[in-house]
Design a protein around this motif. Structure first.
Motif, PDB file in Angstrom:
ATOM      1  N   ARG A 334       0.841  -1.207   0.000  1.00  0.00           N
ATOM      2  CA  ARG A 334       0.000   0.000   0.000  1.00  0.00           C
ATOM      3  C   ARG A 334       0.874   1.256   0.000  1.00  0.00           C
ATOM      4  O   ARG A 334       1.953   1.259   0.565  1.00  0.00           O
ATOM      5  CB  ARG A 334      -0.914   0.029   1.232  1.00  0.00           C
ATOM      6  CG  ARG A 334      -1.670  -1.259   1.492  1.00  0.00           C
ATOM      7  CD  ARG A 334      -2.513  -1.672   0.295  1.00  0.00           C
ATOM      8  NE  ARG A 334      -2.776  -3.110   0.299  1.00  0.00           N
ATOM      9  CZ  ARG A 334      -3.809  -3.679   0.938  1.00  0.00           C
ATOM     10  NH1 ARG A 334      -4.640  -2.951   1.618  1.00  0.00           N
ATOM     11  NH2 ARG A 334      -3.982  -4.973   0.877  1.00  0.00           N
ATOM     12  N   SER A 343      -5.912   2.377   1.134  1.00  0.00           N
ATOM     13  CA  SER A 343      -6.016   1.242   2.054  1.00  0.00           C
ATOM     14  C   SER A 343      -6.891   1.618   3.257  1.00  0.00           C
ATOM     15  O   SER A 343      -6.917   2.764   3.635  1.00  0.00           O
ATOM     16  CB  SER A 343      -4.612   0.884   2.546  1.00  0.00           C
ATOM     17  OG  SER A 343      -4.625  -0.349   3.189  1.00  0.00           O
ATOM     18  N   TRP A 345      -8.269  -2.060   1.653  1.00  0.00           N
ATOM     19  CA  TRP A 345      -8.949  -2.423   0.418  1.00  0.00           C
ATOM     20  C   TRP A 345      -9.999  -3.506   0.675  1.00  0.00           C
ATOM     21  O   TRP A 345      -9.865  -4.283   1.641  1.00  0.00           O
ATOM     22  CB  TRP A 345      -7.929  -2.958  -0.592  1.00  0.00           C
ATOM     23  CG  TRP A 345      -6.928  -1.957  -1.068  1.00  0.00           C
ATOM     24  CD1 TRP A 345      -6.966  -0.599  -0.878  1.00  0.00           C
ATOM     25  CD2 TRP A 345      -5.737  -2.233  -1.810  1.00  0.00           C
ATOM     26  NE1 TRP A 345      -5.876  -0.014  -1.464  1.00  0.00           N
ATOM     27  CE2 TRP A 345      -5.103  -0.990  -2.043  1.00  0.00           C
ATOM     28  CE3 TRP A 345      -5.155  -3.393  -2.304  1.00  0.00           C
ATOM     29  CZ2 TRP A 345      -3.911  -0.888  -2.757  1.00  0.00           C
ATOM     30  CZ3 TRP A 345      -3.960  -3.297  -3.015  1.00  0.00           C
ATOM     31  CH2 TRP A 345      -3.351  -2.060  -3.240  1.00  0.00           C
TER      32      TRP A 345
END
Ligand SMILES: *Cc1c(COP(=O)(O)O)cnc(C)c1O
Length: 482
Positions: A334, A343, A345
């Protein structure tokens, strides 16, 4: 030298393709607009089955001819759940709006696993709306999945993390701690499958008997928990059902929530069909207690009328949900900027990495129809179920087999099980109305689940008329063959 053909899969002749595409769209509009003129379902001729038993095509074909095959050999032989006369199992009807949204989603071809993109924000908005609907806190998490079967599995896995700690993901289940869960005898089979896939085993799912209303008997539930605790086992989960698949019963959610709290157990609700009753002013009060759940599994593709598939799982403790699935991997690194931002996700909340844009057809459905109208549709299916019950009460040859709590009606023609089984098949083959069957207190029941927004009183009347006619016919033929 670079040797490529400069070949792509895009149309070579866009104007021609466009015309063909518009024709395909119009055909589907025609199909949906004129559904009533078709049989609900029809038996599949052998020659149609043969069409789909040819070898892998090697040469390029033509879009128009593939479409012609679809119109001739696929469309007429679907199961028919879009049709107003379809009352089998618990299937949603879908909408033309949902169909168009699916087309847009496919055109965009978004992968909803994660990353910095608005499609993920659309899914997050749906998570927010679902939280709002069930009065869950901002810290609750949610995820689109295939269906309630997957949502039940995810819920059991989060509940497993809750009791065992995150370490269970590396160490697996401990032989010293025998986890046990509780559900009712009329729970959907996917609850047992979830226990199986979670490595806990189906035997560890206690099936609590029902009360007279076909709901989980909470005195029996308390007793079973006590027995298991005395035996040194570790109770961890109670899975209630909001809208059982057999009769549409809602387990006593407030009492189960109290027991779960007192015993320190995870309170899951399988609300595959029933949970979206929260949208309907007259059904929501029946679901009281659902707002206390630790996790809720439900389907937008049933009462929500979103085209298949659109299941959903909502988890009160979003962090625990995240900790049950999130996994580090270098290629899933990320960032705070760029395409790898955004993030956490969606892939951190379930087993799927690549995921389609199920949120879009659901977003369109809610945007275009609004919660109130969808709620009225849900109320209407329950009103039709009550109308069907009344029609059954008025017919001396018919008998109601279970109370009508929501949108499911179980009844029988006053004859043997085998006659009732024959009636169900004959109804399906007639194309007039399509109920399914189940067993209620040992008797074969004709089961009508009214889920489709297109179903009206005339479809209920057609079901009654056809059931009586077919029943009388079968009895007459039986008499003659004696
Ligand atoms: C339909 C249903 C399921 C399974 O949901 P899918 O979307 O088919 O996976 C689970 N529980 C109940 C009560 C259902 O009605």
């Amino acid at each position: 030298m670079l040797d490529t053909t400069e070949e792509t899969l895009d149309p070579e002749d866009w104007p021609k393709f466009r015309l063909q595409g518009h024709r395909m769209l119009d055909d589907m509009f025609d199909y949906i607009e004129n559904l009533r003129e078709r049989p609900v379902w029809q038996p599949i001729p052998d020659e149609v089955r043969e069409v789909f038993r040819t070898p892998l095509p090697t040469e390029s074909g033509d879009l128009a001819s593939a479409h012609a095959t679809f119109m001739q050999d696929v469309l007429p032989y679907a199961i028919g759940n879009a049709h107003p006369g379809f009352m089998g199992w618990v299937h949603g009807g879908g909408t033309a709006v949902g169909m168009l949204a699916e087309m847009l989603a496919a055109g965009l071809n978004a992968n909803l696993g994660g990353r910095e993109q608005i499609p993920v924000e659309v899914e997050r908005q749906l998570v927010g709306w679902v939280r709002e609907l069930f009065c869950f806190p901002q810290t609750a998490s949610g995820l689109f999945v295939t269906g309630t079967s997957m949502a039940n599995l995810i819920s059991v896995l989060v509940a497993r993390t809750a009791v065992m700690g995150r370490v269970v993901r590396e160490a697996g289940l401990s032989p010293e701690r025998h986890l046990v869960g509780y559900t009712s005898v009329s729970a959907h089979i996917s609850m047992a499958q979830a226990m199986d896939m979670a490595g806990i085993g189906t035997q560890a799912l206690r099936k609590i008997p029902l009360n007279a209303q076909f709901q989980m008997d909470t005195a029996e539930l308390e007793r079973a928990i006590k027995v298991d605790k005395l035996a040194g086992l570790t109770p961890f989960l109670i899975a209630a059902t909001a809208g059982t698949v057999d009769v549409g019963a809602i387990d006593p959610l407030p009492a189960i929530a109290d027991i779960a709290k007192q015993e320190g157990l995870w309170f899951h609700v399988d609300g595959a069909c029933g949970a979206l009753g929260m949208l309907a002013a007259d059904i929501a009060p029946l679901l009281q207690g659902i707002e206390r759940a630790d996790s809720i599994a439900f389907d937008f593709h049933k009462w929500g009328q979103v085209p298949y598939d659109a299941g959903f799982v909502l988890v009160r403790d979003g962090e625990l949900h995240h900790n049950t699935f999130a996994s580090p991997a270098a290629y899933l690194q990320r960032e705070t900027r760029g395409m790898a931002a955004g993030s956490p996700w969606p892939c951190d909340y379930g087993p799927d990495l690549s995921r389609g844009f199920r949120a879009l057809k659901t977003w369109f459905t809610l945007q275009v129809f609004g919660a109130e109208k969808l709620g009225r549709i849900i109320s209407n299916t329950c009103a039709l179920a009550r109308y069907l019950r009344q029609r059954i009460d008025e017919e001396p040859m018919l008998e109601l087999l279970a109370p009508v709590a929501l949108n499911i009606v179980c009844f029988r023609y006053r004859s043997s099980d085998s006659v009732n089984a024959d009636i169900v098949v004959a109804l399906q083959e007639s194309g007039i109305a399509a109920p399914s069957s189940t067993r209620i207190n040992g008797q074969l029941a004709i089961r009508a689940a009214i889920v489709n927004h297109r179903t009206q009183a005339c479809d209920i009347d057609a079901l009654i008329t056809a059931t009586l006619a077919i029943g009388a016919d079968i009895e007459r033929n039986k008499g003659q063959s004696k």
